[in-house]
Design a protein around this motif. Structure first.
Motif, short mmCIF file in Angstrom:
data_model
loop_
_atom_site.label_atom_id
_atom_site.label_comp_id
_atom_site.label_asym_id
_atom_site.label_seq_id
_atom_site.Cartn_x
_atom_site.Cartn_y
_atom_site.Cartn_z
N GLN A 390 -5.89 -6.59 -5.40
CA GLN A 390 -6.15 -6.49 -3.96
C GLN A 390 -5.70 -5.14 -3.41
OE1 GLN A 390 -3.68 -9.03 -1.51
NE2 GLN A 390 -5.26 -9.21 0.09
N ALA A 391 -4.52 -4.66 -3.89
CA ALA A 391 -3.98 -3.39 -3.40
C ALA A 391 -4.88 -2.22 -3.75
CB ALA A 391 -2.58 -3.18 -3.96
N PHE A 392 -5.35 -2.20 -4.98
CA PHE A 392 -6.21 -1.07 -5.38
C PHE A 392 -7.58 -1.11 -4.70
CE2 PHE A 392 -2.99 -0.45 -8.59
CZ PHE A 392 -3.05 0.91 -8.87
N ASP A 393 -8.02 -2.31 -4.31
CA ASP A 393 -9.26 -2.40 -3.54
C ASP A 393 -9.11 -1.74 -2.17
OD1 ASP A 393 -10.67 -3.70 -5.50
OD2 ASP A 393 -10.22 -5.72 -4.75
N LEU A 394 -7.86 -1.64 -1.71
CA LEU A 394 -7.60 -1.09 -0.37
C LEU A 394 -7.26 0.40 -0.41
CD1 LEU A 394 -5.39 -4.03 0.98
CD2 LEU A 394 -7.74 -3.50 1.64
N LEU A 395 -7.38 1.02 -1.57
CA LEU A 395 -7.03 2.45 -1.70
C LEU A 395 -7.94 3.29 -0.81
CD1 LEU A 395 -5.05 4.23 -3.37
CD2 LEU A 395 -6.96 4.62 -4.95
N PRO A 396 -7.37 4.14 0.05
CA PRO A 396 -8.20 4.95 0.96
C PRO A 396 -9.12 5.89 0.20
CG PRO A 396 -5.89 4.95 1.64
CD PRO A 396 -5.93 4.34 0.29
N GLU A 397 -10.21 6.22 0.85
CA GLU A 397 -11.14 7.20 0.29
C GLU A 397 -10.56 8.61 0.47
OE1 GLU A 397 -13.91 6.63 -1.34
OE2 GLU A 397 -13.82 4.43 -1.10
N GLU A 398 -11.06 9.52 -0.32
CA GLU A 398 -10.68 10.93 -0.15
C GLU A 398 -11.53 11.53 0.97
OE1 GLU A 398 -11.22 12.34 -4.19
OE2 GLU A 398 -9.04 12.35 -4.47
N PRO A 399 -11.13 12.66 1.57
CA PRO A 399 -9.95 13.46 1.18
C PRO A 399 -8.65 12.83 1.63
CG PRO A 399 -10.99 14.39 3.11
CD PRO A 399 -11.87 13.26 2.68
N TRP A 400 -7.61 13.06 0.80
CA TRP A 400 -6.30 12.50 1.10
C TRP A 400 -5.45 13.53 1.84
CZ3 TRP A 400 -4.34 9.52 -3.84
CH2 TRP A 400 -5.10 8.34 -3.99
N THR A 401 -4.68 13.03 2.76
CA THR A 401 -3.71 13.86 3.46
C THR A 401 -2.32 13.49 2.98
OG1 THR A 401 -3.38 12.30 5.30
CG2 THR A 401 -5.24 13.86 5.47
N GLY A 402 -1.31 14.12 3.55
CA GLY A 402 0.07 13.82 3.16
C GLY A 402 0.52 12.44 3.56
N THR A 403 -0.31 11.71 4.34
CA THR A 403 0.09 10.37 4.78
C THR A 403 -0.61 9.28 3.99
OG1 THR A 403 -1.67 10.29 6.46
CG2 THR A 403 0.47 11.25 7.11
N VAL A 404 -1.26 9.62 2.86
CA VAL A 404 -2.05 8.62 2.15
C VAL A 404 -1.21 7.45 1.68
CG1 VAL A 404 -1.81 9.87 -0.04
CG2 VAL A 404 -3.70 8.27 0.28
N TRP A 405 0.00 7.69 1.20
CA TRP A 405 0.86 6.60 0.76
C TRP A 405 1.22 5.68 1.92
CZ3 TRP A 405 2.39 3.72 -3.07
CH2 TRP A 405 3.59 3.00 -2.98
N LYS A 406 1.58 6.24 3.03
CA LYS A 406 1.92 5.44 4.20
C LYS A 406 0.71 4.63 4.68
CE LYS A 406 3.68 5.93 8.94
NZ LYS A 406 4.13 6.91 9.97
N ASP A 407 -0.47 5.27 4.69
CA ASP A 407 -1.68 4.58 5.13
C ASP A 407 -2.03 3.44 4.18
OD1 ASP A 407 -1.77 6.45 7.13
OD2 ASP A 407 -3.27 7.71 6.14
N TRP A 408 -1.92 3.71 2.87
CA TRP A 408 -2.29 2.69 1.87
C TRP A 408 -1.37 1.48 1.94
CZ3 TRP A 408 -1.30 3.05 -4.06
CH2 TRP A 408 -2.00 2.05 -4.73
N THR A 409 -0.07 1.73 1.97
CA THR A 409 0.88 0.60 1.98
C THR A 409 0.79 -0.18 3.28
OG1 THR A 409 2.63 2.13 2.69
CG2 THR A 409 2.49 1.63 0.33
N ALA A 410 0.40 0.48 4.36
CA ALA A 410 0.22 -0.26 5.63
C ALA A 410 -0.94 -1.22 5.48
CB ALA A 410 -0.03 0.73 6.77
N ARG A 411 -2.02 -0.81 4.86
CA ARG A 411 -3.16 -1.70 4.64
C ARG A 411 -2.75 -2.88 3.75
NH1 ARG A 411 -8.42 2.06 3.09
NH2 ARG A 411 -8.45 3.40 4.94
#
Length: 457
Positions: A390-411
């Motif tokens: 489920q977590a990997f299905d929610l991985l944000p699309e690129e381009p990634w910024t420095g907040t990608v980890w924060k955005d991903w874990t929030a989802r």
């Protein structure tokens, strides 16, 4: 006066952390006084001294950050020592003795039974010419003793001078020469013991300060007397406390205990070694100094304790970690290239992992993890596997910024309801295979979306 110091080991083995302490005390003292540092090899013991050890000692010193202004070898100066022997003999203060080791040992035992100190009784000074001729006809060759000074005009009287000096480390010091035997300066075979070559070299090389271990305090009393017998002003002496192992045992070149070579091979940084070697056993707090000038600012010979200092190798790793955690990329770059770490990602990678390594070489392990993923791949429980899918299905699309980890874990948090360790630990294990390590917020941009998806269970 130009400050001139010397480090004078015997090249009979690799130097250890205790020897390095002496070298560093001299080097830092010279730095702080804009002086000269002479590397002198006391290699008069031809049988045990090896050029390979001299070369290795120089290598170890360079690794530590010590670069001598001159390098000298006592084995190349025998003519100078022979000339001084003739001077002392002519002055009547170097006299021949014909006793065998067994005879000397018996005399010491007799003196002990009489409640007298087991010092040499100067019996050789009372020998007749006939006795000397008999010894020579028996094939005996003399060893030569230095006549220590005394207050009286009769050299056979036991009362002798006390030698005083203001020690650079220990303050006022006194050695009572009455408690010492006249030292042997030259053996029967014509070879020299430590004392005479050391004094002659210090005079000829203009040594102004002699800084060494406190096991030489008694030697200093004798050497000051010899300096004066040669009409020379003694240098300023300083005797620092010795280092022992954590269990209180002495260090030895022969055993290889805590050798500089072994510490280097173990991945310890030179400034971790230098910082602990200099600051342990002083009133200064032990901390990792970034470079030699910074350590020189903390160095004060008078701050050294008079008691022995225990050297705990575990403290080296504490200092080593501190140096790693603050090491700039520019300082680490060349060594990282040797480990195969280069390219555009090298600098952000180093900044991400340096806070989680004990040695610089540990970075290679993290580089492999980022390149190849956990090896072997981990097995997860059915519950964690479903969570990770489920977590990997929610991985944000690129381009990634420095907040990608924060955005991903929030989802992930919103979708799964998980938080804290239940959320972060399965992700860390999937991404790195380890339960601890660098911040995942720093690693995720290095992995990229494709590299992150490759770690999907």
């Amino acid at each position: 006066m130009t400050v001139t110091v010397r480090f004078a080991p015997s090249p009979t083995g690799r130097i250890h952390i205790g020897n390095a302490r002496t070298a560093l005390f001299n080097w830092l003292f010279a730095m702080n006084n804009k002086g000269r540092f002479i590397q002198r090899f006391d290699d008069t013991d031809i049988a045990r001294s090896k050029q390979e050890f001299s070369d290795a000692i120089l290598y170890d010193l360079h690794w530590l950050g010590i670069f001598p202004d001159a390098t000298e070898y006592q084995s190349r100066r025998f003519e100078a020592y022979d000339a001084v022997v003739e001077r002392l003999q002519a002055a009547g203060v170097l006299y021949p003795c014909y006793e065998t080791p067994e005879e000397l040992d018996l005399r010491r035992k007799v003196r002990r039974t009489r409640g007298l100190p087991p010092v040499y009784g100067r019996e050789a000074l009372t020998l007749s010419q006939q006795q000397i001729a008999e010894y020579r006809s028996d094939g005996r060759r003399p060893h030569w003793r230095f006549l220590l000074p005394n207050f009286t005009s009769d050299p056979l009287q036991p009362e002798r001078t006390e030698v005083h000096w203001n020690d650079l480390v220990r303050g006022e010091e006194t050695v009572d020469l009455a408690s010492l035997s006249d030292p042997v300066l030259r053996r029967e075979d014509g070879t020299y013991l430590y004392t005479l070559p050391s004094v002659v070299d210090d005079i000829d090389m203009g040594v102004s300060h002699v800084i060494r271990g406190d096991d030489h305090v008694t030697n200093t009393g004798v050497q000051i007397a010899l300096f004066k017998a040669l009409g020379a002003e003694p240098p300023v002496f300083g005797h620092h406390n010795l280092l022992t192992t954590a269990s209180g045992e002495g260090l030895s070149k022969r055993s290889g205990a805590l050798s500089i070579e072994s510490l280097r091979e173990d991945g310890i940084e030179p400034m971790a070694v230098a910082s602990l070697a200099v600051l342990v056993g002083t009133s200064e707090n032990v901390a990792a100094m970034h470079d030699m000038p910074a350590l020189a600012e903390r160095f004060d010979p008078a701050a050294t304790s008079k008691s022995a200092a225990k050297f705990d190798p575990d403290e080296l790793f504490v200092l080593n970690r501190a140096l790693m955690h603050h090491m700039p990329f520019a300082e680490a770059q060349d060594r990282l290239i040797v480990l195969g770490i280069s390219g555009d990602k090298a600098e952000p990678f180093w900044l991400a992992v340096r806070g989680n390594i004990d040695r610089l070489s540990d970075a290679a392990g993290w580089w492999r993890i980022l390149a190849d993923g956990p090896q072997p791949a981990l097995e997860f429980s059915d519950e964690d596997r479903d969570f990770l899918q489920q977590a990997f299905d929610l991985l944000p699309e690129e381009p990634w910024t420095g907040t990608v980890w924060k955005d991903w874990t929030a989802r992930i948090r919103e979708a799964s309801g998980r938080k804290g360790k239940g959320l972060f630990m399965p992700l860390r294990l999937a991404l790195t295979g380890l339960a601890s390590g660098p911040e995942l917020a720093d690693l995720l941009p290095l992995l990229g979306r494709e590299g992150t998806l490759a770690r999907r269970p």
